[in-house]
Design an enzyme around this catalytic site. Structure first.
Site, short mmCIF file in Angstrom:
data_model
loop_
_atom_site.label_atom_id
_atom_site.label_comp_id
_atom_site.label_asym_id
_atom_site.label_seq_id
_atom_site.Cartn_x
_atom_site.Cartn_y
_atom_site.Cartn_z
N ASP A 159 -6.70 -4.22 -1.98
CA ASP A 159 -6.28 -2.88 -2.38
C ASP A 159 -6.53 -1.97 -1.17
OD1 ASP A 159 -5.39 -0.62 -3.67
OD2 ASP A 159 -6.47 -1.02 -5.53
N TRP A 160 -5.95 -0.80 -1.20
CA TRP A 160 -5.98 0.07 -0.01
C TRP A 160 -7.41 0.55 0.27
CZ3 TRP A 160 -1.94 -2.36 -0.60
CH2 TRP A 160 -0.80 -2.17 0.16
#
Ligand code: BGC
Length: 737
Positions: free
Chosen positions: A274-275
């Protein structure tokens, strides 16, 4: 990562060119036909061939971002970068490569499909396939390789901000819906990315919280959706979540990534972080993370950039570990035909809009309909009051990463205007105002004005009084149903409860339509309401779908994919579990008792149960028949029944099959969903429905053997129109032969 040629590269290139020339001169072929250009060789050979020609720097460059939404390619070898885009219900607006600002394109307004709670509420696996397919086509038309969705985390608490992006509280429903979504999408040469693996069930503290859940609940509740996505859906990418599981971040969690996902389930694709969810180099690299995205640093400084090269050089990460990552990324590319003849996709087609409409129509749930109050009759009504901020609000752009720039969005008011002819006068009033604002740093901020509130209520009362019927479009919006925060409670915000109350006082012929992606409390008015619809965030065609349901052009057939408790304190995470945890640790003490498993096992009456949804017609269930009295481990049992539409309009019913384990030596929830079929019947029509039960539907995860086990003994088959409206029952014996 800096790109530089080394002596070895130059030598290997010269050798390669030499081989190509030799090859061409021997075959008489004039064209440079590099092996990666679909030579007809097995994909794995082509991958090895490419890998053998890459330097360590080139390999590592493929394992991290080079823009906000792409990872690096190797231009020298014709390997492009991997272009990703959010999100689960449409292709996100184009942003600048290195900032979050809009790229200012004028041709990136997309089809906005109903969000995933709505898709799940259709209980229609064929529609899930069409949805995934249409989204895949839109992604291809925008030149994307990976869509960062579907989001399939379990809806554990009614107040999780991202519930609207997720599907259900039930792992079986998720698994059944996610597989066709993925297949539909990947058939379009676009990789799906199931997220967020795993246990990202709250937004509060999501970046740090340590989730502590027992192994059975992990396996039986939180992982089956992901497992089905991998094993049956063949999903090509998986997104590692922000949170921790048993003390380790999901993106450096060897147990989740290497052991379960890759070794046990045989996942051959790539794990994308995920970012900014990557926290280190060596541990993450060795734990099975393949691509680092979103880290807020110079690209060379990403954990999976220069630090990874260094870690390989000093022996902390074996080069073979990096090779494995590159193989996986290349595999995603080959499987999506990056090097071959690739689908071009299509954007904003009438077919996509039709799919958005169909999903919205099949998703809307008729929660309550006393004395067949709905559908409203266009022939008889002369005027209708349309009230509420949600009557005119567009929702597409909200919710953060899943927000979209929609080509259009039909609001409920517009949908009614589209449908109703001029004989029915629409009187509109705002009724309550959205007085909140979502902020990154301070959560939701309110700025109410009591004088204005009173005036809006009075205007609503005035039009409700003079109209034959009233429709209140209430609910939430993406200040509440959003990434980054959970709701403070389950209440309807603003002056909505007051509004509903005063409108009922002057016009009892009032319908409430709830636009939201998670449960809300209704106790203050539910007894007065003759009819209530749950209409979700229903996408670009949502307003048309709502109007068609309200006026009977379409017969509702949606069923709740989650329980609506009477109050928040009733829900398991908040009663026997923990939420949001203490000192950044949350213990899922409710274990297996998530959603209806808790309400049914503990005999607590929810407001509306899982699987609930009414119709404008009636369905009669009969003739339950089992193909035998016993089932053995390598056998199957057929369960058949008849369902008849006994009303006078056509309609569809979701027939649900639950299994009760009557003989367990371990704790088991009272019943669990193990089958469903959406069946369309014309008025008066009868159909036969058949389910097949195998051993797998009886199993639990045995922590002693670390495997799935079915115990011999008696099992109940419960057939229902919802989890609590069980119409037919029978039982059989399982023999472990
Ligand atoms: C979200 C992901 C999303 C990513 C990229 C993150 O904040 O959790 O779901 O795909 O951003 O926008």
């Amino acid at each position: 990562m800096k790109f530089f040629y080394k002596k070895t590269v130059i030598i290997s290139e010269i050798l390669y060119l030499f081989t190509v020339i030799l090859l061409f001169s021997s075959t008489g072929c004039k064209k440079d036909k590099r092996i990666y250009q679909d030579t007809g060789q097995p994909v794995e050979n082509q991958i090895e061939e490419l890998l053998s020609r890459m330097t360590l720097e080139e390999k590592v460059s493929m394992c991290h971002a080079n823009t906000k939404f792409s990872s690096t390619g190797v231009p020298r070898l014709g390997i492009p970068s991997l272009a990703m885009s959010d999100g689960p219900h449409g292709v996100r607006e184009e942003i600048k490569p290195h900032s979050w600002e809009s790229a200012g394109w004028t041709n990136d307004s997309c089809s906005y499909f109903p969000t995933l709670t709505a898709l799940a509420a259709t209980w229609n696996v064929e529609l899930a396939k069409q949805y995934g397919g249409a989204l895949g086509q839109e992604a291809r038309a925008r030149n994307k390789d990976v869509i960062l969705g579907p989001g399939i985390n379990i809806i554990r608490t009614p107040i999780c901000g991202r519930n609207f992006e997720y599907m259900s509280e039930d792992p079986f429903l998720i698994a059944e819906m996610v597989v066709p979504y993925i297949r539909g999408m990947q058939e379009q040469d676009v990789a799906a990315c199931v997220k967020h693996y795993a246990l990202n069930n709250q937004e509060v503290d999501r970046g740090v919280v340590d989730v502590q859940v027992d192994e059975r609940a992990l396996r039986e509740i939180y992982l089956p959706g992901f497992e089905a996505a991998v094993k049956q859906g063949g999903v090509l990418t998986v997104m590692g979540a922000y949170n921790k599981y048993l003390g380790l971040y999901c993106c450096n969690n060897d147990y989740l990534l290497n052991k379960i996902l890759k070794e046990e389930w045989g996942f051959k694709g790539a794990v994308i972080s995920d970012w900014s969810a990557t926290h280190n180099t060596v541990e993450s690299a060795n734990a099975g993370l393949d691509i680092e995205m979103g880290t807020d640093k110079d690209y060379n400084d990403f954990f999976f950039a220069d630090p990874l090269i260094k870690a390989v050089r000093n022996g902390q990460v074996a080069e073979e570990v990096v090779n494995d990552k590159v193989r996986r990324i290349l595999r995603v590319m080959f499987r999506t035909n990056v090097f071959g003849k690739r689908s071009k996709g299509s954007f904003n087609t009438p077919e996509h809009q039709q799919i958005a409409l169909k999903v919205a129509e099949e998703a809307i749930v008729l929660l309550k309909n006393n004395n067949s109050f709905l559908p409203l009759n266009m022939e008889k009504l002369r005027s209708v009051a349309v009230i509420g901020d949600n009557a005119t609000r567009v929702h597409a752009s909200g919710g953060m990463s899943s927000g979209l720039k929609a080509l259009y969005e039909v609001t409920p008011l517009l949908g009614l205007e589209n449908l109703l002819d001029s004989r029915v006068k629409i009187n509109y009033a705002l009724g309550y105002k959205k007085t909140s604002q979502f902020t990154w740093d301070r959560g939701i901020i309110y700025h109410s004005d009591p004088a204005e509130e009173t005036q809006l209520l009075q205007e609503a009362v005035a039009i409700a009084k003079k109209s034959d019927a009233a429709i209140i479009f209430a609910g939430l919006n993406h200040d509440f149903d959003t990434e980054m925060l959970d709701r403070p409670d389950m209440k309807l915000p603003y002056a909505q409860n007051k509004l509903i109350d005063v409108v009922y006082k002057v016009n009892p012929n009032t319908v409430v339509v709830l636009i939201c992606g998670s449960p809300v409390e209704m106790d203050l008015w539910i007894d007065k309401a003759p009819a209530v619809l749950q209409a979700w965030y229903a996408g670009m065609e949502g307003g048309n779908a709502m109007a068609r349901i309200l006026f009977g052009e379409v017969n509702p057939s949606g069923k709740l994919p989650y329980t609506i408790p009477e109050k928040l304190a009733d829900s398991p995470a908040h009663s026997i579990g923990e939420y949001p945890g203490e000192k950044f640790t949350v213990k899922y003490k409710e274990g297996l008792l998530v959603g209806y498993r808790f309400f049914d096992t503990n005999n607590i009456e929810p407001l509306y149960c899982f699987g609930h949804g009414l119709s404008y017609t009636r369905f009669e269930y009969s003739d339950l028949d089992l193909s035998g009295k016993t089932l053995s481990s390598d056998d199957s049992l057929h369960v058949s029944l008849k369902i008849k539409n006994t009303g006078n309009v056509d309609g569809a019913e979701v027939v649900q099959l639950y299994i009760h384990d009557g003989a367990a030596s371990v704790f088991r929830p009272l019943k669990e969903l193990k089958g469903f079929k959406k069946v369309f019947c014309r008025a008066g029509e009868e159909k036969k429905v058949i389910f097949t039960i195998t051993k797998k539907y009886l199993t639990f995860y045995d922590i002693n053997s670390s495997d799935w086990t079915a115990e011999p003994g008696m099992y109940g088959v419960l057939i229902g129109s919802s989890s609590r409206d069980i119409r037919l029952k029978n039982e059989f014996e399982y023999k472990d032969l």
